[in-house]
Design an enzyme around this catalytic site. Structure first.
Site, PDB file in Angstrom:
ATOM      1  N   SER A   1      -3.651  -2.712  -0.456  1.00 26.39           N
ATOM      2  CA  SER A   1      -2.575  -3.522   0.109  1.00 26.39           C
ATOM      3  C   SER A   1      -3.080  -4.933   0.370  1.00 26.39           C
ATOM      4  O   SER A   1      -4.192  -5.114   0.873  1.00 26.39           O
ATOM      5  CB  SER A   1      -2.113  -2.887   1.417  1.00 26.39           C
ATOM      6  OG  SER A   1      -1.242  -3.766   2.093  1.00 26.39           O
ATOM      7  N   GLY A   2      -2.272  -5.930   0.067  1.00 28.00           N
ATOM      8  CA  GLY A   2      -2.690  -7.323   0.243  1.00 28.00           C
ATOM      9  C   GLY A   2      -2.954  -7.716   1.686  1.00 28.00           C
ATOM     10  O   GLY A   2      -3.943  -8.389   1.982  1.00 28.00           O
ATOM     11  N   HIS A   3      -2.078  -7.284   2.592  1.00 28.47           N
ATOM     12  CA  HIS A   3      -2.142  -7.851   3.942  1.00 28.47           C
ATOM     13  C   HIS A   3      -3.253  -7.309   4.824  1.00 28.47           C
ATOM     14  O   HIS A   3      -3.492  -7.828   5.910  1.00 28.47           O
ATOM     15  CB  HIS A   3      -0.780  -7.726   4.643  1.00 28.47           C
ATOM     16  CG  HIS A   3      -0.414  -6.354   5.114  1.00 28.47           C
ATOM     17  ND1 HIS A   3      -0.535  -5.990   6.423  1.00 28.47           N
ATOM     18  CD2 HIS A   3       0.073  -5.274   4.470  1.00 28.47           C
ATOM     19  CE1 HIS A   3      -0.114  -4.734   6.562  1.00 28.47           C
ATOM     20  NE2 HIS A   3       0.264  -4.287   5.393  1.00 28.47           N
TER      21      HIS A   3
ATOM     22  N   ASN B   1      -7.782   4.318   8.858  1.00 25.89           N
ATOM     23  CA  ASN B   1      -7.263   3.138   9.547  1.00 25.89           C
ATOM     24  C   ASN B   1      -7.377   3.209  11.062  1.00 25.89           C
ATOM     25  O   ASN B   1      -7.481   2.198  11.728  1.00 25.89           O
ATOM     26  CB  ASN B   1      -5.808   2.894   9.142  1.00 25.89           C
ATOM     27  CG  ASN B   1      -4.972   4.156   9.154  1.00 25.89           C
ATOM     28  OD1 ASN B   1      -5.299   5.145   8.502  1.00 25.89           O
ATOM     29  ND2 ASN B   1      -3.897   4.145   9.906  1.00 25.89           N
TER      30      ASN B   1
ATOM     31  N   CYS C   1       4.943   5.603  21.134  1.00 27.00           N
ATOM     32  CA  CYS C   1       6.132   6.031  21.851  1.00 27.00           C
ATOM     33  C   CYS C   1       7.246   6.081  20.825  1.00 27.00           C
ATOM     34  O   CYS C   1       7.917   5.095  20.566  1.00 27.00           O
ATOM     35  CB  CYS C   1       6.445   5.045  22.963  1.00 27.00           C
ATOM     36  SG  CYS C   1       7.623   5.688  24.127  1.00 27.00           S
TER      37      CYS C   1
ATOM     38  N   GLY D   1       0.809  -1.211   0.000  1.00 24.31           N
ATOM     39  CA  GLY D   1       0.000   0.000   0.000  1.00 24.31           C
ATOM     40  C   GLY D   1       0.846   1.267   0.000  1.00 24.31           C
ATOM     41  O   GLY D   1       0.536   2.238  -0.697  1.00 24.31           O
TER      42      GLY D   1
ATOM     43  N   GLN E   1      -7.759   0.443   3.660  1.00 23.54           N
ATOM     44  CA  GLN E   1      -8.679  -0.068   4.684  1.00 23.54           C
ATOM     45  C   GLN E   1     -10.067  -0.346   4.123  1.00 23.54           C
ATOM     46  O   GLN E   1     -10.773  -1.226   4.617  1.00 23.54           O
ATOM     47  CB  GLN E   1      -8.801   0.937   5.839  1.00 23.54           C
ATOM     48  CG  GLN E   1      -7.534   1.116   6.649  1.00 23.54           C
ATOM     49  CD  GLN E   1      -7.199  -0.083   7.521  1.00 23.54           C
ATOM     50  OE1 GLN E   1      -8.064  -0.852   7.937  1.00 23.54           O
ATOM     51  NE2 GLN E   1      -5.927  -0.265   7.812  1.00 23.54           N
TER      52      GLN E   1
HETATM   53  C1  LIG Z   1      -1.630  -0.215   6.155  1.00 22.99           C
HETATM   54  C2  LIG Z   1      -1.964   1.028   5.419  1.00 22.99           C
HETATM   55  C3  LIG Z   1      -1.129   1.540   4.420  1.00 22.99           C
HETATM   56  C4  LIG Z   1       0.208   0.910   4.098  1.00 22.99           C
HETATM   57  O1  LIG Z   1       0.090  -0.336   3.443  1.00 22.99           O
HETATM   58  P1  LIG Z   1       1.350  -1.328   3.469  1.00 22.99           P
HETATM   59  O2  LIG Z   1       0.966  -2.427   2.540  1.00 22.99           O
HETATM   60  O3  LIG Z   1       1.478  -1.795   4.875  1.00 22.99           O
HETATM   61  O4  LIG Z   1       2.520  -0.567   2.985  1.00 22.99           O
HETATM   62  C5  LIG Z   1      -1.509   2.669   3.756  1.00 22.99           C
HETATM   63  N1  LIG Z   1      -2.673   3.273   4.035  1.00 22.99           N
HETATM   64  C6  LIG Z   1      -3.514   2.818   4.973  1.00 22.99           C
HETATM   65  C7  LIG Z   1      -4.791   3.528   5.219  1.00 22.99           C
HETATM   66  C8  LIG Z   1      -3.196   1.689   5.705  1.00 22.99           C
HETATM   67  O5  LIG Z   1      -4.017   1.244   6.644  1.00 22.99           O
END
Ligand SMILES: *Cc1c(COP(=O)(O)O)cnc(C)c1O
Length: 386
Positions: free
Chosen positions: A201-203, A153, A327, A72, A181
């Site tokens: 983003s995949g994860h 997010n 932190c 992402g 998200q």
């Molecule tokens: C997690 C996230 C990203 C970053 O994605 P990655 O695949 O972890 O680099 C970008 N934007 C939002 C809103 C996210 O929640």
């Protein structure tokens, strides 16, 4: 018994079993390089193109509009820094974003500013909503790009991205949305929603980490950020992560197919959590929008506690959540999102995010409420809060 209760799906998700199954052959059996012209290469290429089709279909896009990336963050960077030259060539040196974007958007925006662009960072209301009228007021003749996330997010607010898209289209301004998200949680149609650029983003959707894609409407060509081979139609060099891309495609397909039933189930769990927490701790406040909210997000501001301390205590009790502060440099700093919705410093620092997924159960939610209540009372007693 699971080793812990996972309530941090906005940070990352497990790879779904079907997705994992789909990926497996591409590690040690079908390991060809998609750029090779032999049979092994062609098989890898076919698998990758199927994944591209799955991603495109999930958004009503075409395969030529999907560019695979390393996640992402990279997709956001391409959509913003990658558009610098195009915007400059048209003298469109003003861009607009919101105060609650992910750092993967905010930091490239700051970089554009260092490179001479003028950047407007729009405020949001107390629910975290960036109103289309606010965007409209910020438009200038030289505005070239608006980047507003589809859903946040931290606080889970779903932005009026289709209305912002329509507004941008009407004014001939490019519209990018970080849908990391929102994708798979909220229906998205890049045609109807007038989206020009979109990041996934995949994860975050049951796929693997380290892959994602940028949707760029036909005719929009970001400049590559890396130099190398001609992969991804010269936009993103480097040998493709075939197994991960197969996973991304499978996860995207599954997410969209199951969207309505899954989000209903998860929203019920979320509402149970919110109701339970409110009943047990009457002074908690829900951060973010009550109605326009991601199905899994429950973000609470809890007076009289430190979010980081609470997070650690919850972790000791086997509950994974996330705090609204980090932190970073030895001192606790409240998140820019919580500050942008007008939370006081103590409330922002006393915020905690639970983000649920379809594998969570009602029993887990009840455990979260019980443990949260106990630990909040413990922290409050320790600091003499009444
Ligand atoms: C997690 C996230 C990203 C970053 O994605 P990655 O695949 O972890 O680099 C970008 N934007 C939002 C809103 C996210 O929640």
């Amino acid at each position: 018994m699971k080793p812990f209760i996972y309530a941090d799906h906005a940070a990352t998700t497990a790879v779904k079993p079907q997705v994992f199954e789909a990926m497996l052959p591409y590690f040690s059996k079908q390991y060809g390089n998609p750029s090779s012209i032999h049979a092994a290469g062609r098989a890898a290429k076919r698998a990758m193109e199927t994944a591209r089709e799955q991603c495109a279909n999930a958004l009503s896009a075409t395969v030529r509009e999907i560019y695979f990336t390393g996640g992402g963050t990279e997709a956001d960077n391409l959509a913003i820094l990658g558009m610098e030259q195009t915007l400059r060539a048209k003298s469109k040196t003003h861009v607009i974003t919101s105060a609650i974007e992910h750092h993967a958007v905010l930091h490239p925006m700051e970089e554009l500013r260092r490179r001479g662009f003028s950047v407007t960072v729009l405020p949001v209301d107390e629910n975290g909503c960036c109103a289309p009228e606010t965007v409209a007021r910020a438009l200038r003749p030289e505005t070239g790009l608006v980047s507003i996330m589809a859903a946040n997010n931290e606080i889970g607010t779903i932005e009026p991205f289709a209305a912002i898209g329509a507004l941008c289209r009407e004014h001939g301004v490019l519209f990018h949305t970080d849908a990391v998200q929102a994708f798979g949680q909220v229906p998205i149609d890049v045609q109807k929603d007038c989206i020009d650029l979109l990041s996934v983003s995949g994860h975050k959707l049951g796929g693997p980490k380290g892959v994602g894609f940028l949707y760029a409407r036909e005719g929009i060509r970001p400049t590559p950020l890396l130099l190398g081979g001609g992969q991804e139609r010269n936009l993103r060099p480097g040998t493709e992560a075939v197994a991960s891309l197969v996973g991304l495609g499978a996860a995207a397909k599954l997410a969209v197919e199951t969207l309505s039933t899954r989000t209903e189930t998860v929203a019920r769990l979320r509402d149970r959590l919110i109701a339970g927490a409110r009943q047990a701790l009457p002074d908690v406040r829900l951060n973010g929008s009550a109605d326009h909210r991601l199905c899994g997000n429950a973000n609470f501001a809890i007076p009289g506690v430190q979010g980081e301390s609470l997070l650690l205590l919850l972790d000791l009790q086997g509950i994974c959540a996330s705090a609204g502060s980090a932190c970073t440099t030895g001192q606790v700093e409240a998140s820019h999102v919580l500050r942008a919705i007008g939370l006081s410093e103590p409330l922002a620092q006393g915020s905690i995010r639970f983000s649920l997924g379809e594998d969570n159960t009602e029993e887990e939610v009840d455990t979260i409420v019980r443990v949260l209540t106990e630990q909040v009372q413990k922290l409050r007693a320790m600091c003499g809060y009444v």
